[in-house]
Design an enzyme around this catalytic site. Sequence first.
Site, PDB file in Angstrom:
ATOM      1  N   GLU A  51       0.841  -1.199   0.000  1.00  9.54           N
ATOM      2  CA  GLU A  51       0.000   0.000   0.000  1.00  9.54           C
ATOM      3  C   GLU A  51       0.875   1.248   0.000  1.00  9.54           C
ATOM      4  O   GLU A  51       2.020   1.220   0.479  1.00  9.54           O
ATOM      5  CB  GLU A  51      -0.904  -0.062   1.256  1.00  9.54           C
ATOM      6  CG  GLU A  51      -1.865   1.063   1.455  1.00  9.54           C
ATOM      7  CD  GLU A  51      -2.870   1.267   0.341  1.00  9.54           C
ATOM      8  OE1 GLU A  51      -2.442   1.595  -0.784  1.00  9.54           O
ATOM      9  OE2 GLU A  51      -4.079   1.154   0.600  1.00  9.54           O
ATOM     10  N   ASP A  52       0.360   2.333  -0.529  1.00  7.47           N
ATOM     11  CA  ASP A  52       1.112   3.591  -0.517  1.00  7.47           C
ATOM     12  C   ASP A  52       0.886   4.370   0.774  1.00  7.47           C
ATOM     13  O   ASP A  52       1.793   4.985   1.306  1.00  7.47           O
ATOM     14  CB  ASP A  52       0.767   4.464  -1.730  1.00  7.47           C
ATOM     15  CG  ASP A  52      -0.728   4.692  -1.861  1.00  7.47           C
ATOM     16  OD1 ASP A  52      -1.488   3.707  -1.791  1.00  7.47           O
ATOM     17  OD2 ASP A  52      -1.150   5.848  -2.013  1.00  7.47           O
ATOM     18  N   ARG A 106       0.560  12.160  -9.073  1.00  8.73           N
ATOM     19  CA  ARG A 106       1.097  10.814  -8.828  1.00  8.73           C
ATOM     20  C   ARG A 106       2.514  10.674  -9.380  1.00  8.73           C
ATOM     21  O   ARG A 106       3.285   9.849  -8.917  1.00  8.73           O
ATOM     22  CB  ARG A 106       0.232   9.750  -9.526  1.00  8.73           C
ATOM     23  CG  ARG A 106      -1.133   9.546  -8.931  1.00  8.73           C
ATOM     24  CD  ARG A 106      -1.738   8.268  -9.499  1.00  8.73           C
ATOM     25  NE  ARG A 106      -3.183   8.246  -9.413  1.00  8.73           N
ATOM     26  CZ  ARG A 106      -3.871   7.845  -8.339  1.00  8.73           C
ATOM     27  NH1 ARG A 106      -3.236   7.450  -7.270  1.00  8.73           N
ATOM     28  NH2 ARG A 106      -5.183   7.850  -8.345  1.00  8.73           N
ATOM     29  N   PHE A 165      -2.017  16.731   3.864  1.00 10.46           N
ATOM     30  CA  PHE A 165      -2.371  16.006   2.643  1.00 10.46           C
ATOM     31  C   PHE A 165      -1.112  15.835   1.807  1.00 10.46           C
ATOM     32  O   PHE A 165      -0.471  16.810   1.425  1.00 10.46           O
ATOM     33  CB  PHE A 165      -3.445  16.752   1.850  1.00 10.46           C
ATOM     34  CG  PHE A 165      -4.138  15.843   0.884  1.00 10.46           C
ATOM     35  CD1 PHE A 165      -5.274  15.145   1.277  1.00 10.46           C
ATOM     36  CD2 PHE A 165      -3.629  15.625  -0.392  1.00 10.46           C
ATOM     37  CE1 PHE A 165      -5.893  14.262   0.407  1.00 10.46           C
ATOM     38  CE2 PHE A 165      -4.247  14.744  -1.254  1.00 10.46           C
ATOM     39  CZ  PHE A 165      -5.382  14.065  -0.862  1.00 10.46           C
ATOM     40  N   ASP A 215      -4.356   5.706   5.917  1.00 15.93           N
ATOM     41  CA  ASP A 215      -4.843   6.994   6.416  1.00 15.93           C
ATOM     42  C   ASP A 215      -5.923   6.695   7.466  1.00 15.93           C
ATOM     43  O   ASP A 215      -5.612   6.423   8.624  1.00 15.93           O
ATOM     44  CB  ASP A 215      -5.354   7.775   5.197  1.00 15.93           C
ATOM     45  CG  ASP A 215      -5.728   9.212   5.497  1.00 15.93           C
ATOM     46  OD1 ASP A 215      -6.251   9.482   6.579  1.00 15.93           O
ATOM     47  OD2 ASP A 215      -5.523  10.084   4.642  1.00 15.93           O
TER      48      ASP A 215
HETATM   49  C1  PRP Z   1      -5.865   6.054  -1.314  1.00 18.44           C
HETATM   50  C2  PRP Z   1      -4.570   5.339  -1.009  1.00 18.44           C
HETATM   51  C3  PRP Z   1      -5.008   4.213  -0.108  1.00 18.44           C
HETATM   52  C4  PRP Z   1      -6.216   4.781   0.595  1.00 18.44           C
HETATM   53  C5  PRP Z   1      -5.835   5.118   2.005  1.00 18.44           C
HETATM   54  O1  PRP Z   1      -6.506   5.357  -2.332  1.00 18.44           O
HETATM   55  O2  PRP Z   1      -3.953   4.877  -2.184  1.00 18.44           O
HETATM   56  O3  PRP Z   1      -5.368   3.059  -0.833  1.00 18.44           O
HETATM   57  O4  PRP Z   1      -6.596   5.963  -0.108  1.00 18.44           O
HETATM   58  O5  PRP Z   1      -6.879   5.782   2.652  1.00 18.44           O
HETATM   59  P1  PRP Z   1      -7.686   5.188   3.881  1.00 18.44           P
HETATM   60  O6  PRP Z   1      -6.695   4.598   4.826  1.00 18.44           O
HETATM   61  O7  PRP Z   1      -8.357   6.431   4.438  1.00 18.44           O
HETATM   62  O8  PRP Z   1      -8.676   4.211   3.360  1.00 18.44           O
HETATM   63  P2  PRP Z   1      -7.711   5.966  -3.181  1.00 18.44           P
HETATM   64  O9  PRP Z   1      -8.978   5.335  -2.734  1.00 18.44           O
HETATM   65  O10 PRP Z   1      -7.643   7.463  -3.158  1.00 18.44           O
HETATM   66  O11 PRP Z   1      -7.435   5.433  -4.630  1.00 18.44           O
HETATM   67  P3  PRP Z   1      -6.065   5.518  -5.476  1.00 18.44           P
HETATM   68  O12 PRP Z   1      -5.115   4.511  -4.861  1.00 18.44           O
HETATM   69  O13 PRP Z   1      -6.503   5.139  -6.843  1.00 18.44           O
HETATM   70  O14 PRP Z   1      -5.526   6.915  -5.381  1.00 18.44           O
END
Ligand code: PRP
Length: 181
Positions: free
Chosen positions: A99-100, A165, A152, A103
Amino acid sequence: MSFQPKLHILFRQDEIEATVKRLAAEIKEDYHVKYPLLIGILKGSFMFLADLVRLLDFPLEVEFIRLSSYGQGRQSSGRVKVVQGLCSEVRGRDVLVIEDIVDTGLTTSFLLDYLRKKKPASLRLCTLTDKPSRRQVSVSIDYLGFTVPNKFIVGYGIDWSQKFRNLPDICVLEDERPGVV
Ligand code: PRP
């Protein structure tokens, strides 16, 4: 008033590179004889996963799942959706989720529950960044790159409304409106 994004660097490319190297060494130690299944969560993990696997010089399988929890803005919608599912068999595999950012924890918590039901031999989580100040559900992180402040962040795969990105650094996105960060 229109939003004027302003960025400042939180983690430079070379700091990210050193951290990815450190994580790769930890993962190698634990998985080099296990033929693990690495599952990247799209889209945000694509750059981290690509750099990480190039440092893992042992047999492994790469898979992706696309989940979405955010809308077009800076706030999570709170709902997690599977936008694109898995093709690989999970049962009996040593699965490592990549995961990146963790949050609120809603996305990873959802995915770990989803995968657990598929009966993997083991299930762990590696995230490049963690923002514990925003957590809504508890998530256990096995391999962690950086703990980040409650700002953010964008870059190195992480977006704001699908933008930024492609930045090689991880940056804080600030709103130039007075008092808004
Ligand atoms: C972002 C990020 C994580 C997630 C984390 O994904 O890449 O997967 O939010 O947030 P959380 O812990 O509050 O759930 P996003 O749904 O924005 O999609 P993306 O990866 O396509 O940017």
